[in-house]
Write a protein that holds these residues in place. Structure first.
Motif: not given
Length: 459
Positions: A9-23
Motif C-alpha cells: 500500500g501507500s507509505i501511510d498505509e504501510r506504516a499503519t499496518a506495521i504499527n498495527e502488527l507491532y502494537a
C-alpha cells in the motif's frame, strides 16, 4: 511480514499496518513474559532444557532484532514520505510560479489595453458641452455622447476581469507594475463622472424648472401654514383673559406645549424646505422668509412663557404671597434659567439645580420629599406656580446688604470684582453658575458684586 514486503500500500498505509502488527511491542512483550516465567519456573525446579534449539538468550536476541527491524522499517518509511512530500512541494511551487506568471502576463496585457481606452474616453468626453439651445443641438451632442460610450459595457466587463487578475497577483505577493489598479480606478471614476454629467445635461434641462417650482410651492405651503399658526396662537395669548387664573394658566401652558411640539415641527419643516431651496440654487421671491417666520414662532414662545409667568404671579398674589413683584420676577427668572428647554416645568434634576442656586443644599432623598410636597398636581414635575409658591414660603432675608458686600469683599481681598474661580471656591457649581448669569460684568472681566447686592436689596 514486516521485512519481507507482505505489508503493501501507500507509505501511510504501510506504516499503519506495521504499527498495527507491532502494537507498540505489547503482544511481543506478553509472549516473551510467558517465556521468562517458564524459564524461571524450570530453573527453580532444576530442570535443564539445554537440548532445546530455542534457548532463552536466543529468543531474547531474536526479540531485540525484531524490535530494531520494526523501528528501522518505520524510519525508512518516514524518510520515504519526506522525500515524496518535498518533491510534491517543489512541483506545487513550480506550478504556482507558472500560474502567477501567466496571470502577470494576462494582467499586463489587459491593463494596458484598458488604460489606453480610458485615455481615449477621457479625451472624448472632457471637452465642455456646448450650451444646448435647440433640439438639433441636443441631438448632435447626444450622437457624440453615444459614440463615446458605445464600448462602455464591454470595457466594464474587461475592468472587472482586470480587477480579479490584480487581486490574484496581490494575493500571491506580486507587484502590479506601473499600471496599478488604483490608477485604472481613478481614470475610470473620472471617465464615468464625465459620462454621467453629459447624460444629465441632456435630460435635466427640461425637468429643472419643474423641480424648482415644486420646491417653491412646498416652501410656500409650509410657510403659510406656520404663519397662520403663529397668528392664531398670538391671538389666543393676547385675547381677553378669563377670570379663572387656572384656566389662563392651562391655556398658556397648552400654547407653550404645542409650540414645543407641533410648532417646532413646523419650524423644522420650513427650515428643511428653505435648505432645499438654497441647496438647489432656486430663484424665489419670499412672501415671508424663514428668519421672519422663525422670529414669529419665537415671539409665540416668549409670549407664552411670559403669560405663564404672569399668571403664576397673579396666582401667588391671589394666594396672599409675601413676595414683592420684584421677587416674583427674580424667582421667575431663576425658573426660566433652569428650564432650558422652555417646556414650562422643572424636572427633579433641574429643580435641585434651582434650589442649589438659591442656597438650598439638599440630598436626593430630601429633594424627593420636597418634590412630593411642592408638586401640587402630581405630574412629577414642578411648574412655575408651584415653584413660586415654594419660594414664597422660604422668602425670608436674614442678611443685610452690607453684610453680603462684606462677605464678598472677604473672598476678593477687597477687590471691586469677583471672578469665576473665587465664586466656585465658596459656592456650588449651580450657585456659581446662577450668580454669574445675573451679576453685571466689570471692566476687568470679573463680576461687580456690590452692584448686584445693591440692585437685589433695592428690589
Amino acid at each position: 511480514r514486516v521485512h519481507g514486503g507482505a505489508v503493501a500500500g501507500s507509505i501511510d498505509e504501510r506504516a499503519t499496518a506495521i504499527n498495527e502488527l507491532y502494537a507498540a511491542g505489547a503482544p511481543l512483550d506478553a509472549e516473551f513474559a510467558k517465556v521468562v516465567a517458564i524459564d524461571a519456573e524450570a530453573t527453580n525446579m532444576g530442570v535443564a532444557h539445554s537440548r532445546s534449539e530455542h534457548s532463552f538468550k536466543a529468543l531474547e536476541k531474536k526479540r531485540d532484532t525484531f524490535v530494531k527491524l520494526v523501528k528501522s522499517r518505520l524510519s525508512d518509511l518516514d524518510a520515504e514520505k519526506n522525500v515524496q512530500e518535498r518533491a510534491a512541494a517543489q512541483a506545487a511551487a513550480s506550478a504556482a510560479a507558472e500560474h502567477v506568471e501567466t496571470i502577470r502576463i494576462d494582467y499586463t496585457s489587459k491593463a494596458a489595453s484598458l488604460n489606453s481606452w480610458l485615455d481615449q474616453l477621457r479625451e472624448a468626453t472632457s471637452e465642455p458641452l456646448a450650451e444646448l439651445t435647440t433640439v438639433e443641438g441636443a441631438q448632435e451632442q447626444q450622437a457624440l455622447f453615444d459614440e463615446a460610450v458605445a464600448t462602455l459595457e464591454p470595457q466594464t466587463k474587461a475592468f472587472e476581469e482586470v480587477k480579479k487578475l490584480a487581486a490574484d497577483l496581490l494575493k500571491a505577493g506580486e507587484a502590479l507594475g506601473s499600471i496599478t489598479i488604483e490608477l485604472l480606478q481613478s481614470k475610470w471614476d473620472e471617465s464615468v463622472l464625465h459620462i454621467e454629467e453629459r447624460r444629465k445635461a441632456l435630460v435635466e434641462a427640461s425637468a429643472k424648472q419643474a423641480e424648482h417650482e415644486a420646491l417653491r410651492q412646498k416652501f410656500f405651503a409650509i410657510a403659510d401654514d406656520l404663519d397662520a399658526w403663529t397668528d392664531v396662537k398670538m391671538a389666543l395669548l393676547a385675547g381677553t383673559p378669563s377670570a379663572d387664573l387656572a384656566a389662563q394658566a392651562n391655556a398658556a401652558k397648552g400654547v407653550l406645549e404645542e409650540a414645543n411640539t407641533v410648532g417646532r415641527e413646523k419650524v423644522n419643516a420650513l427650515k428643511a424646505a428653505g435648505d432645499a431651496i438654497e441647496a438647489g440654487a432656486v430663484t424665489i421671491t419670499f412672501r415671508k422668509s424663514y428668519p421672519a417666520l422663525q422670529a414669529e414662532y419665537d415671539a409665540v414662545v416668549d409670549a407664552a412663557n411670559k403669560k405663564v409667568a404672569d399668571v403664576a404671579a397673579a396666582q401667588a398674589r391671589a394666594a396672599g404671597s409675601v413676595l414683592s413683584p420684584e421677587q416674583l420676577k427674580e424667582f421667575s427668572d431663576i425658573f426660566s434659567h433652569f428650564d432650558k428647554a422652555s417646556k414650562g416645568n422643572l424636572t427633579k434634576l433641574e429643580f435641585k439645580g434651582a434650589l442649589t442656586a438659591v442656597g438650598e443644599d439638599l440630598n436626593d432623598q430630601q429633594i424627593d420629599a420636597l418634590m412630593t410636597r411642592t408638586d401640587a398636581n402630581g405630574n412629577k414635575v414642578i411648574e412655575l406656580a408651584e415653584f413660586i409658591n415654594f419660594m414664597s414660603s422660604h422668602a425670608v432675608d436674614t442678611d443685610s446688604d452690607d453684610q453680603l458686600v462684606a462677605a464678598f469683599a472677604t473672598i476678593t481681598d477687597g477687590a471691586e470684582e469677583i471672578n469665576e474661580a473665587q465664586l466656585k471656591q465658596v459656592l456650588s457649581a449651580e450657585e456659581a453658575e446662577y450668580l454669574m448669569s445675573v451679576m453685571p460684568r466689570g471692566p476687568n472681566g470679573g463680576f461687580l458684586y456690590k452692584d448686584y447686592v445693591r440692585q437685589t436689596f433695592a428690589k
